[in-house]
Design a protein around this motif. Sequence first.
Motif, PDB file in Angstrom:
ATOM      1  N   ASP A   1       4.310 -16.083   0.161  1.00 55.23           N
ATOM      2  CA  ASP A   1       4.586 -16.695   1.285  1.00 55.23           C
ATOM      3  C   ASP A   1       5.435 -15.730   1.849  1.00 55.23           C
ATOM      4  O   ASP A   1       5.125 -15.135   3.191  1.00 55.23           O
ATOM      5  CB  ASP A   1       5.584 -18.038   0.978  1.00 55.23           C
ATOM      6  CG  ASP A   1       5.920 -18.757   2.243  1.00 55.23           C
ATOM      7  OD1 ASP A   1       5.009 -19.115   2.988  1.00 55.23           O
ATOM      8  OD2 ASP A   1       7.024 -18.918   2.225  1.00 55.23           O
ATOM      9  N   VAL A   2       6.512 -15.437   1.601  1.00 58.65           N
ATOM     10  CA  VAL A   2       7.667 -14.366   2.291  1.00 58.65           C
ATOM     11  C   VAL A   2       7.081 -13.041   2.357  1.00 58.65           C
ATOM     12  O   VAL A   2       6.833 -12.312   3.457  1.00 58.65           O
ATOM     13  CB  VAL A   2       8.999 -14.430   1.458  1.00 58.65           C
ATOM     14  CG1 VAL A   2       9.613 -13.336   2.241  1.00 58.65           C
ATOM     15  CG2 VAL A   2       9.573 -15.977   1.795  1.00 58.65           C
TER      16      VAL A   2
ATOM     17  N   PRO B   1       3.886 -11.481   2.320  1.00 55.35           N
ATOM     18  CA  PRO B   1       2.672 -11.356   3.127  1.00 55.35           C
ATOM     19  C   PRO B   1       2.993 -11.559   4.316  1.00 55.35           C
ATOM     20  O   PRO B   1       2.565 -10.993   5.295  1.00 55.35           O
ATOM     21  CB  PRO B   1       1.515 -12.322   2.463  1.00 55.35           C
ATOM     22  CG  PRO B   1       1.931 -13.215   1.300  1.00 55.35           C
ATOM     23  CD  PRO B   1       3.504 -12.642   1.033  1.00 55.35           C
ATOM     24  N   THR B   2       3.820 -12.574   4.778  1.00 57.62           N
ATOM     25  CA  THR B   2       4.242 -12.803   6.186  1.00 57.62           C
ATOM     26  C   THR B   2       4.898 -11.738   6.663  1.00 57.62           C
ATOM     27  O   THR B   2       4.635 -11.443   7.655  1.00 57.62           O
ATOM     28  CB  THR B   2       5.160 -13.990   6.035  1.00 57.62           C
ATOM     29  OG1 THR B   2       4.451 -15.180   5.512  1.00 57.62           O
ATOM     30  CG2 THR B   2       5.545 -14.499   7.489  1.00 57.62           C
TER      31      THR B   2
ATOM     32  N   TYR C   1       2.410  -8.763   7.370  1.00 51.89           N
ATOM     33  CA  TYR C   1       1.532  -9.255   8.309  1.00 51.89           C
ATOM     34  C   TYR C   1       2.389  -9.163   9.896  1.00 51.89           C
ATOM     35  O   TYR C   1       1.884  -8.318  10.830  1.00 51.89           O
ATOM     36  CB  TYR C   1       1.206 -10.784   8.420  1.00 51.89           C
ATOM     37  CG  TYR C   1       0.362 -11.057   9.654  1.00 51.89           C
ATOM     38  CD1 TYR C   1      -0.773 -10.824   9.708  1.00 51.89           C
ATOM     39  CD2 TYR C   1       0.748 -11.818  10.370  1.00 51.89           C
ATOM     40  CE1 TYR C   1      -1.607 -11.184  10.837  1.00 51.89           C
ATOM     41  CE2 TYR C   1       0.297 -12.369  11.544  1.00 51.89           C
ATOM     42  CZ  TYR C   1      -0.827 -11.929  11.879  1.00 51.89           C
ATOM     43  OH  TYR C   1      -1.703 -12.269  12.960  1.00 51.89           O
ATOM     44  N   VAL C   2       3.615  -9.389   9.754  1.00 44.48           N
ATOM     45  CA  VAL C   2       4.338  -9.280  10.806  1.00 44.48           C
ATOM     46  C   VAL C   2       4.779  -7.698  11.278  1.00 44.48           C
ATOM     47  O   VAL C   2       4.689  -7.204  12.282  1.00 44.48           O
ATOM     48  CB  VAL C   2       5.868  -9.988  10.851  1.00 44.48           C
ATOM     49  CG1 VAL C   2       7.037  -9.409  11.873  1.00 44.48           C
ATOM     50  CG2 VAL C   2       5.677 -11.363  10.800  1.00 44.48           C
TER      51      VAL C   2
ATOM     52  N   SER D   1       1.944  -6.180  12.888  1.00 47.16           N
ATOM     53  CA  SER D   1       1.886  -6.799  14.316  1.00 47.16           C
ATOM     54  C   SER D   1       2.785  -6.082  15.047  1.00 47.16           C
ATOM     55  O   SER D   1       2.711  -5.631  16.385  1.00 47.16           O
ATOM     56  CB  SER D   1       2.143  -8.311  14.573  1.00 47.16           C
ATOM     57  OG  SER D   1       1.448  -9.081  13.803  1.00 47.16           O
TER      58      SER D   1
ATOM     59  N   ASP E   1       1.320  -2.538  15.957  1.00 42.35           N
ATOM     60  CA  ASP E   1       0.314  -2.714  16.945  1.00 42.35           C
ATOM     61  C   ASP E   1       0.940  -2.721  18.405  1.00 42.35           C
ATOM     62  O   ASP E   1       0.507  -2.236  19.392  1.00 42.35           O
ATOM     63  CB  ASP E   1      -0.353  -4.122  16.642  1.00 42.35           C
ATOM     64  CG  ASP E   1      -1.434  -3.959  15.767  1.00 42.35           C
ATOM     65  OD1 ASP E   1      -1.771  -2.812  15.329  1.00 42.35           O
ATOM     66  OD2 ASP E   1      -2.288  -5.004  15.290  1.00 42.35           O
ATOM     67  N   GLU E   2       1.970  -3.547  18.477  1.00 40.81           N
ATOM     68  CA  GLU E   2       2.817  -4.003  19.580  1.00 40.81           C
ATOM     69  C   GLU E   2       3.335  -2.568  20.114  1.00 40.81           C
ATOM     70  O   GLU E   2       3.156  -2.061  21.339  1.00 40.81           O
ATOM     71  CB  GLU E   2       3.682  -5.008  19.580  1.00 40.81           C
ATOM     72  CG  GLU E   2       4.331  -5.497  20.539  1.00 40.81           C
ATOM     73  CD  GLU E   2       3.637  -6.235  21.601  1.00 40.81           C
ATOM     74  OE1 GLU E   2       2.518  -6.838  21.247  1.00 40.81           O
ATOM     75  OE2 GLU E   2       3.599  -6.015  23.053  1.00 40.81           O
TER      76      GLU E   2
ATOM     77  N   PHE F   1      -3.096  -5.058   4.597  1.00 45.56           N
ATOM     78  CA  PHE F   1      -2.141  -5.516   5.736  1.00 45.56           C
ATOM     79  C   PHE F   1      -2.426  -4.142   6.787  1.00 45.56           C
ATOM     80  O   PHE F   1      -2.661  -4.465   7.957  1.00 45.56           O
ATOM     81  CB  PHE F   1      -1.157  -5.594   5.510  1.00 45.56           C
ATOM     82  CG  PHE F   1      -0.543  -7.080   4.625  1.00 45.56           C
ATOM     83  CD1 PHE F   1      -0.599  -8.419   5.285  1.00 45.56           C
ATOM     84  CD2 PHE F   1      -0.602  -6.971   3.540  1.00 45.56           C
ATOM     85  CE1 PHE F   1      -0.386  -9.315   4.725  1.00 45.56           C
ATOM     86  CE2 PHE F   1      -0.446  -8.075   2.687  1.00 45.56           C
ATOM     87  CZ  PHE F   1      -0.548  -9.370   3.223  1.00 45.56           C
TER      88      PHE F   1
ATOM     89  N   ALA G   1      15.595 -12.393   7.914  1.00 37.07           N
ATOM     90  CA  ALA G   1      14.729 -13.224   7.901  1.00 37.07           C
ATOM     91  C   ALA G   1      14.861 -14.459   8.624  1.00 37.07           C
ATOM     92  O   ALA G   1      16.213 -14.677   9.025  1.00 37.07           O
ATOM     93  CB  ALA G   1      14.231 -13.681   6.363  1.00 37.07           C
TER      94      ALA G   1
ATOM     95  N   VAL H   1       7.739 -10.922  15.218  1.00 38.79           N
ATOM     96  CA  VAL H   1       7.360  -9.754  15.862  1.00 38.79           C
ATOM     97  C   VAL H   1       8.153  -9.386  17.158  1.00 38.79           C
ATOM     98  O   VAL H   1       8.643  -8.118  17.469  1.00 38.79           O
ATOM     99  CB  VAL H   1       5.800  -9.856  16.187  1.00 38.79           C
ATOM    100  CG1 VAL H   1       5.083  -8.455  17.046  1.00 38.79           C
ATOM    101  CG2 VAL H   1       5.034 -10.346  15.157  1.00 38.79           C
ATOM    102  N   ASP H   2       8.336 -10.268  18.181  1.00 34.92           N
ATOM    103  CA  ASP H   2       8.880  -9.634  19.360  1.00 34.92           C
ATOM    104  C   ASP H   2      10.572  -9.324  19.274  1.00 34.92           C
ATOM    105  O   ASP H   2      10.956  -8.553  19.791  1.00 34.92           O
ATOM    106  CB  ASP H   2       8.823 -10.918  20.267  1.00 34.92           C
ATOM    107  CG  ASP H   2       7.518 -11.276  20.733  1.00 34.92           C
ATOM    108  OD1 ASP H   2       6.554 -10.558  20.747  1.00 34.92           O
ATOM    109  OD2 ASP H   2       7.121 -12.451  21.432  1.00 34.92           O
TER     110      ASP H   2
END
Lengths: 234, 154
Positions: free
Chosen positions: A107-108, A110-111, A114-115, A118, A121-122, A155, A215, A219-220
Amino acid sequence: MKAENTENLQPKSRWLPALVIATVALVGGIGANIWLNTGASTESVDVYSDAELKQIQEQLVATTILPDNFKSVPAFELIGANNTAVTDALFADKWSMVFFGFTHCPDVCPTTLYVMNSVIDELREQSLSEPQVVFITVDPVRDTIDKVTDYVNYFSEEFVGLSGTLNNITQLTSKLGVVASFTASETDPNNYTVDHTASMLLIDPQKNLRAKFGAPHEVDSIVKDFKTIIASFQ
Amino acid sequence: MFKKLVFLSLFLCHSAFAELPSIIDPVIPATPPGAQVAAGYLSLTNNSDSTLTIDGASSAVAKKVELHLSKVENDVAKMIKQDSVMVKAGETFEFKHGSYHLMLMGLENALKPGDVVDIILETSNGDILIEMPVKKMGMSKMKKKMDHKMDNNN
Ligand SMILES: [Cu+2]
């Protein structure tokens, strides 16, 4: 590589209680306080005044600036992809975002990864400099380097995944004030979970711990705060 | 004959359909290669007029499925096994990121996008079979903006 590549968890239940005690003794059991209570590093020079740091802090959305000379990455030797030795030189001359986790974490962890993907990428889309992303397992007995490498590459192939001996990893986490505490499963004595620091650490090019992203990671806000921080610490 | 049908449908309505919980947005994020664990997410609405408890779960793809709660306390992330969760009459319970999840442990194989995993939820109202689609991470509701980007890439 000391960690045995075996699914038989039986031997681990023997060291588990000792490890829990050791970990609790190291961190004093209190996640929030250890950040401020442990000794400051003597390696770096105090450059930013409290007032300056406070001013930077006020611009941040979800990030805590750490005091100057708070902690820096100690000398370490861990294991990276393809069983190569990785030392603290990994952190020289670039910004790094570091997360401590384990692959038996659905849960925590991989999230967060993943973030992070992102976030990269951003930053790339905005043509901004990108930090390297480093994932260090706090569960090296189950997480062999090959498992960690597969996990982080899922990821992003650019992420750095590290494992190592339990001893070397525990030394690193305790010096950075990162918590990793093992709890045996109630229902299965051969299984356990690892409670671990939820924040992601931001390390500057001089290997100082500059900030922690709390936490839940978004992303932003990470992108925004990272931009503010790299602009503030030249 | 007609009367019998009406009676039957009323019977079904009251004793079965109206009381079955609704399952909304079940999803399992695809797992990295070699992962031993996965998390399942869904919302469950208790349509009955009494409290429903979820006491456990199981699936053929995992050695064990537990009810877990992820939580962050003093900046430490933990997972805590729950013996059961309660859903009051008319209420909706969410298994979601950073909170409650179905914890699939001891996976036989990685779960790939497009797979469908059958999970049995053991409830106070009987067992419920849920088909949980496996989706690429971020294709759920984690980050709308990223969903958009991923759609463009596909
Ligand atoms: Cu869990």
